[in-house]
Write a protein that holds these residues in place. Structure first.
Motif, PDB file in Angstrom:
ATOM      1  N   GLN A  83      51.605 -20.793 138.208  1.00 53.62           N
ATOM      2  CA  GLN A  83      51.482 -22.111 137.565  1.00 53.62           C
ATOM      3  C   GLN A  83      51.919 -23.422 138.046  1.00 53.62           C
ATOM      4  OE1 GLN A  83      52.491 -22.622 133.363  1.00 53.62           O
ATOM      5  NE2 GLN A  83      51.158 -24.305 133.162  1.00 53.62           N
ATOM      6  N   HIS A  84      53.278 -23.193 138.423  1.00 49.71           N
ATOM      7  CA  HIS A  84      54.071 -24.208 139.101  1.00 49.71           C
ATOM      8  C   HIS A  84      53.880 -24.368 140.642  1.00 49.71           C
ATOM      9  CE1 HIS A  84      55.707 -25.691 135.369  1.00 49.71           C
ATOM     10  NE2 HIS A  84      56.612 -24.652 135.202  1.00 49.71           N
ATOM     11  N   ALA A  85      53.274 -23.152 141.074  1.00 48.50           N
ATOM     12  CA  ALA A  85      52.961 -23.624 142.539  1.00 48.50           C
ATOM     13  C   ALA A  85      51.521 -24.319 142.700  1.00 48.50           C
ATOM     14  CB  ALA A  85      52.809 -21.904 143.130  1.00 48.50           C
ATOM     15  N   GLY A  86      50.804 -24.366 141.764  1.00 55.38           N
ATOM     16  CA  GLY A  86      49.636 -24.999 141.617  1.00 55.38           C
ATOM     17  C   GLY A  86      49.937 -26.362 141.421  1.00 55.38           C
ATOM     18  N   HIS A  87      50.865 -26.884 140.350  1.00 60.10           N
ATOM     19  CA  HIS A  87      51.423 -28.116 140.329  1.00 60.10           C
ATOM     20  C   HIS A  87      52.037 -28.662 141.409  1.00 60.10           C
ATOM     21  CE1 HIS A  87      52.212 -27.089 135.815  1.00 60.10           C
ATOM     22  NE2 HIS A  87      50.986 -27.354 136.001  1.00 60.10           N
ATOM     23  N   ALA A  88      52.552 -27.777 142.199  1.00 55.00           N
ATOM     24  CA  ALA A  88      53.437 -28.484 143.525  1.00 55.00           C
ATOM     25  C   ALA A  88      52.202 -28.776 144.501  1.00 55.00           C
ATOM     26  CB  ALA A  88      54.522 -27.327 143.867  1.00 55.00           C
ATOM     27  N   ASP A  89      51.427 -27.937 144.678  1.00 58.18           N
ATOM     28  CA  ASP A  89      50.165 -28.177 145.479  1.00 58.18           C
ATOM     29  C   ASP A  89      49.698 -29.616 145.059  1.00 58.18           C
ATOM     30  OD1 ASP A  89      48.718 -27.069 147.795  1.00 58.18           O
ATOM     31  OD2 ASP A  89      47.106 -26.884 146.515  1.00 58.18           O
ATOM     32  N   ILE A  90      49.527 -29.879 143.919  1.00 57.23           N
ATOM     33  CA  ILE A  90      48.735 -31.288 143.677  1.00 57.23           C
ATOM     34  C   ILE A  90      49.824 -32.285 143.850  1.00 57.23           C
ATOM     35  CG2 ILE A  90      48.161 -32.782 141.788  1.00 57.23           C
ATOM     36  CD1 ILE A  90      47.096 -30.015 140.371  1.00 57.23           C
ATOM     37  N   ILE A  91      51.230 -32.120 143.631  1.00 59.96           N
ATOM     38  CA  ILE A  91      52.132 -33.278 143.950  1.00 59.96           C
ATOM     39  C   ILE A  91      52.346 -33.405 145.452  1.00 59.96           C
ATOM     40  CG2 ILE A  91      54.535 -33.735 143.990  1.00 59.96           C
ATOM     41  CD1 ILE A  91      54.712 -32.089 141.352  1.00 59.96           C
ATOM     42  N   ARG A  92      52.374 -32.426 146.213  1.00 61.03           N
ATOM     43  CA  ARG A  92      52.387 -32.476 147.645  1.00 61.03           C
ATOM     44  C   ARG A  92      50.974 -33.140 148.291  1.00 61.03           C
ATOM     45  NH1 ARG A  92      55.530 -29.853 152.199  1.00 61.03           N
ATOM     46  NH2 ARG A  92      54.195 -31.514 153.973  1.00 61.03           N
ATOM     47  N   GLU A  93      50.232 -32.779 147.742  1.00 57.64           N
ATOM     48  CA  GLU A  93      48.742 -33.213 148.411  1.00 57.64           C
ATOM     49  C   GLU A  93      48.870 -34.997 148.074  1.00 57.64           C
ATOM     50  OE1 GLU A  93      43.937 -32.813 148.277  1.00 57.64           O
ATOM     51  OE2 GLU A  93      45.075 -31.750 146.903  1.00 57.64           O
ATOM     52  N   ALA A  94      49.429 -35.368 146.893  1.00 60.73           N
ATOM     53  CA  ALA A  94      49.415 -36.893 146.573  1.00 60.73           C
ATOM     54  C   ALA A  94      50.331 -37.389 147.496  1.00 60.73           C
ATOM     55  CB  ALA A  94      49.707 -36.923 145.198  1.00 60.73           C
ATOM     56  N   LEU A  95      51.460 -36.731 147.934  1.00 61.49           N
ATOM     57  CA  LEU A  95      52.489 -37.113 148.873  1.00 61.49           C
ATOM     58  C   LEU A  95      51.993 -37.444 150.344  1.00 61.49           C
ATOM     59  CD1 LEU A  95      55.636 -37.669 148.902  1.00 61.49           C
ATOM     60  CD2 LEU A  95      55.768 -35.185 149.740  1.00 61.49           C
ATOM     61  N   ASP A  96      51.499 -36.376 150.777  1.00 63.98           N
ATOM     62  CA  ASP A  96      51.030 -36.803 152.267  1.00 63.98           C
ATOM     63  C   ASP A  96      49.844 -36.235 152.676  1.00 63.98           C
ATOM     64  OD1 ASP A  96      51.622 -34.145 152.297  1.00 63.98           O
ATOM     65  OD2 ASP A  96      53.501 -34.258 153.508  1.00 63.98           O
ATOM     66  N   GLY A  97      49.201 -35.436 151.700  1.00 63.92           N
ATOM     67  CA  GLY A  97      47.658 -34.985 151.954  1.00 63.92           C
ATOM     68  C   GLY A  97      47.697 -33.364 152.188  1.00 63.92           C
ATOM     69  N   ALA A  98      49.226 -32.804 152.493  1.00 62.17           N
ATOM     70  CA  ALA A  98      49.205 -31.415 152.470  1.00 62.17           C
ATOM     71  C   ALA A  98      48.599 -30.522 151.614  1.00 62.17           C
ATOM     72  CB  ALA A  98      50.587 -31.243 153.334  1.00 62.17           C
ATOM     73  N   LYS A  99      48.051 -29.530 151.698  1.00 63.97           N
ATOM     74  CA  LYS A  99      47.650 -28.659 150.739  1.00 63.97           C
ATOM     75  C   LYS A  99      48.256 -27.086 151.262  1.00 63.97           C
ATOM     76  CE  LYS A  99      43.408 -30.209 151.024  1.00 63.97           C
ATOM     77  NZ  LYS A  99      41.988 -29.992 151.196  1.00 63.97           N
ATOM     78  N   THR A 100      48.494 -26.388 150.206  1.00 66.14           N
ATOM     79  CA  THR A 100      48.736 -24.958 150.432  1.00 66.14           C
ATOM     80  C   THR A 100      47.772 -24.327 150.914  1.00 66.14           C
ATOM     81  OG1 THR A 100      50.567 -25.106 148.761  1.00 66.14           O
ATOM     82  CG2 THR A 100      49.990 -22.978 149.382  1.00 66.14           C
ATOM     83  N   MET A 101      46.592 -24.384 150.138  1.00 66.97           N
ATOM     84  CA  MET A 101      45.450 -23.593 150.523  1.00 66.97           C
ATOM     85  C   MET A 101      44.202 -24.666 151.285  1.00 66.97           C
ATOM     86  SD  MET A 101      46.072 -20.498 149.183  1.00 66.97           S
ATOM     87  CE  MET A 101      44.869 -19.316 148.064  1.00 66.97           C
ATOM     88  N   GLY A 102      43.510 -24.224 151.933  1.00 64.26           N
ATOM     89  CA  GLY A 102      42.312 -25.112 152.582  1.00 64.26           C
ATOM     90  C   GLY A 102      42.759 -26.102 153.665  1.00 64.26           C
TER      91      GLY A 102
END
Length: 184
Positions: free
Chosen positions: A165-184
């Motif tokens: 669950q928190h890995a998903g939250h982190a993915d959203i936060i990272r994408e908002a930070l600089d556009g990077a995504k864990t998947m995709g």
């Protein structure tokens, strides 16, 4: 394996039993699954400095370093429960608000090192416990069913769900930070 300890599939190194042997069966499945989600979480902080890891990028109070800190602390908390029940879980105070933020003097590298230590301790515990059916009564809290008990197996499933669950939250936060995504 990458510099952050992740394998090509996003999992961190793990799964070794105490004494150096490999885990098998259910225990291996549980550790591999947890490790995979740990790897996804760690992947979200790759290449960040401390300021970026501490930055809030959404309306929530969450930051990436805080999520690493929270998941690490939560895993350690539940492993104390797995071995000593509610009393062991409640023996150390939890900073319920501060656990989601990086505080003065904390670094992302330090939080990741602490997370690695917790992960290694969990993996060793899973390898060494004689029975995953060992159960303890849950602490008294409004979010737990009164009188309920969880087995070590159930605790591990909870830690896996929490980490995912928190890995998903982190993915959203990272994408908002600089556009990077864990998947995709």
């Amino acid at each position: 394996m990458t510099a952050d300890g992740a394998t090509a599939d996003g999992a961190t190194a793990g799964g070794a039993a105490a004494g150096g042997g490999a885990l098998t069966g259910e225990r291996a499945d549980l550790v591999r699954t947890l490790d995979r989600h740990r790897g996804f979480l760690r992947h979200t902080v790759r290449g960040l400095d401390d300021e970026q890891a501490a930055r809030r990028t959404t309306a929530s109070e969450l930051c990436l370093g805080g999520l690493i800190k929270h998941v690490s602390g939560t895993e350690a908390l539940w492993m104390r429960f797995a071995t000593g029940g509610a009393a062991a879980m409640e023996a150390q105070p939890v900073d319920w608000e501060g656990q989601f933020r990086m505080t003065e003097g904390e670094t992302l590298a330090g939080l990741l090192t602490a997370y690695d230590r917790v992960a290694a301790e969990t993996d060793a515990l899973v390898a060494s416990l004689p029975d995953l059916d060992l159960a303890h009564a849950l602490p008294s809290a409004p979010w737990f069913e009164p009188g309920a008990a969880w087995s070590v197996r159930r605790v591990l499933l909870h830690v896996i769900a929490e980490t995912a669950q928190h890995a998903g939250h982190a993915d959203i936060i990272r994408e908002a930070l600089d556009g990077a995504k864990t998947m995709g």
